[in-house]
Motif scaffolding. Structure first.
Motif, PDB file in Angstrom:
ATOM      1  N   HIS A  57     -32.329 -32.661  14.874  1.00 40.40           N
ATOM      2  CA  HIS A  57     -32.587 -31.277  14.463  1.00 40.40           C
ATOM      3  C   HIS A  57     -32.033 -30.286  15.482  1.00 40.40           C
ATOM      4  O   HIS A  57     -31.650 -30.654  16.593  1.00 40.40           O
ATOM      5  N   PHE A  58     -32.020 -29.026  15.061  1.00 43.48           N
ATOM      6  CA  PHE A  58     -31.643 -27.889  15.892  1.00 43.48           C
ATOM      7  C   PHE A  58     -32.597 -26.766  15.526  1.00 43.48           C
ATOM      8  O   PHE A  58     -32.922 -26.582  14.346  1.00 43.48           O
ATOM      9  N   GLU A  59     -33.056 -26.020  16.511  1.00 46.30           N
ATOM     10  CA  GLU A  59     -34.013 -24.956  16.269  1.00 46.30           C
ATOM     11  C   GLU A  59     -33.511 -23.651  16.868  1.00 46.30           C
ATOM     12  O   GLU A  59     -32.959 -23.644  17.962  1.00 46.30           O
ATOM     13  N   LYS A  60     -33.689 -22.550  16.117  1.00 47.41           N
ATOM     14  CA  LYS A  60     -33.201 -21.246  16.570  1.00 47.41           C
ATOM     15  C   LYS A  60     -34.049 -20.137  15.963  1.00 47.41           C
ATOM     16  O   LYS A  60     -34.424 -20.203  14.801  1.00 47.41           O
ATOM     17  N   THR A  61     -34.317 -19.121  16.774  1.00 48.92           N
ATOM     18  CA  THR A  61     -34.968 -17.914  16.276  1.00 48.92           C
ATOM     19  C   THR A  61     -33.879 -16.979  15.764  1.00 48.92           C
ATOM     20  O   THR A  61     -32.920 -16.682  16.481  1.00 48.92           O
ATOM     21  N   ILE A  62     -34.031 -16.536  14.524  1.00 50.06           N
ATOM     22  CA  ILE A  62     -33.043 -15.663  13.887  1.00 50.06           C
ATOM     23  C   ILE A  62     -33.270 -14.232  14.370  1.00 50.06           C
ATOM     24  O   ILE A  62     -34.369 -13.685  14.232  1.00 50.06           O
ATOM     25  N   THR A  63     -32.222 -13.632  14.925  1.00 51.56           N
ATOM     26  CA  THR A  63     -32.325 -12.282  15.480  1.00 51.56           C
ATOM     27  C   THR A  63     -31.616 -11.270  14.582  1.00 51.56           C
ATOM     28  O   THR A  63     -30.813 -11.635  13.709  1.00 51.56           O
ATOM     29  N   GLU A  64     -31.888 -10.017  14.833  1.00 51.80           N
ATOM     30  CA  GLU A  64     -31.194  -8.951  14.111  1.00 51.80           C
ATOM     31  C   GLU A  64     -29.693  -9.034  14.392  1.00 51.80           C
ATOM     32  O   GLU A  64     -28.867  -8.837  13.501  1.00 51.80           O
ATOM     33  N   VAL A  99     -31.819 -32.968   9.807  1.00 50.05           N
ATOM     34  CA  VAL A  99     -31.066 -33.859   8.932  1.00 50.05           C
ATOM     35  C   VAL A  99     -31.607 -35.275   9.097  1.00 50.05           C
ATOM     36  O   VAL A  99     -32.060 -35.660  10.180  1.00 50.05           O
ATOM     37  N   GLU A 100     -31.561 -36.017   7.993  1.00 49.94           N
ATOM     38  CA  GLU A 100     -32.012 -37.411   8.004  1.00 49.94           C
ATOM     39  C   GLU A 100     -31.048 -38.240   7.172  1.00 49.94           C
ATOM     40  O   GLU A 100     -30.744 -37.888   6.026  1.00 49.94           O
ATOM     41  N   VAL A 101     -30.572 -39.339   7.740  1.00 55.88           N
ATOM     42  CA  VAL A 101     -29.669 -40.237   7.027  1.00 55.88           C
ATOM     43  C   VAL A 101     -30.437 -40.889   5.880  1.00 55.88           C
ATOM     44  O   VAL A 101     -31.485 -41.503   6.105  1.00 55.88           O
ATOM     45  N   ILE A 102     -29.916 -40.717   4.644  1.00 56.60           N
ATOM     46  CA  ILE A 102     -30.572 -41.332   3.492  1.00 56.60           C
ATOM     47  C   ILE A 102     -29.698 -42.390   2.808  1.00 56.60           C
ATOM     48  O   ILE A 102     -30.201 -43.214   2.060  1.00 56.60           O
TER      49      ILE A 102
END
Length: 138
Positions: free
Chosen positions: A15-22, A100-103
């Motif tokens: 995963h990747f995590e980010k705070t969405i800014t203006e 994301v997860e490999v399915i």
């Protein structure tokens, strides 16, 4: 670095995590030309069903590309396709986790299918889909 097609297993996740800014929203609008008022005009956005500005859906979807190209499978991955459903709006200040997860692994074609999900800081799914990628051979 990432994983090759032979190193991947069904169930692998990253995963990747980010705070969405203006700033993110304005830069995305400038890059793409999508100046829809729901993204950049608070007064007009308040008149919509969202009652305020929201981030571009494809900005959120772009976070999936970050995971695919830098983490899983990683460097050398080629994005072939993406099915998307936008399930909730993303607002400025939301912290989005793209996972994301490999399915499915199709080794004879070097292809991998991955479940793609974005959730906000409250654990609510804001985007759901499936990506198809060409995974690195080595």
């Amino acid at each position: 670095m990432g994983k090759t097609i032979n190193e991947l297993k069904v169930g692998d996740k990253d995963h990747f995590e980010k705070t969405i800014t203006e700033t993110d929203v304005y830069l995305y609008a400038g890059i793409t030309g999508d100046f829809n008022p729901v993204h950049i005009n608070q007064i007009e956005a308040e008149k919509t069903m969202f009652k305020g500005r929201i981030a571009h859906g494809m900005l959120t979807a772009g976070l999936i590309s970050t995971v695919l190209g830098t983490k899983l499978p990683g460097t050398g991955t080629i994005y072939l396709g993406q099915e998307l459903k936008f399930t909730k709006p993303v607002r400025i200040g939301d912290t989005i986790k793209a996972e994301v997860e490999v399915i499915e692994i199709i080794p004879e074609k070097n292809r991998v299918k991955l479940k793609t999900t974005c959730t906000n800081q409250n654990g609510e799914v804001v985007l759901d889909g499936v990506a198809t990628v060409l995974a690195p051979k080595e």
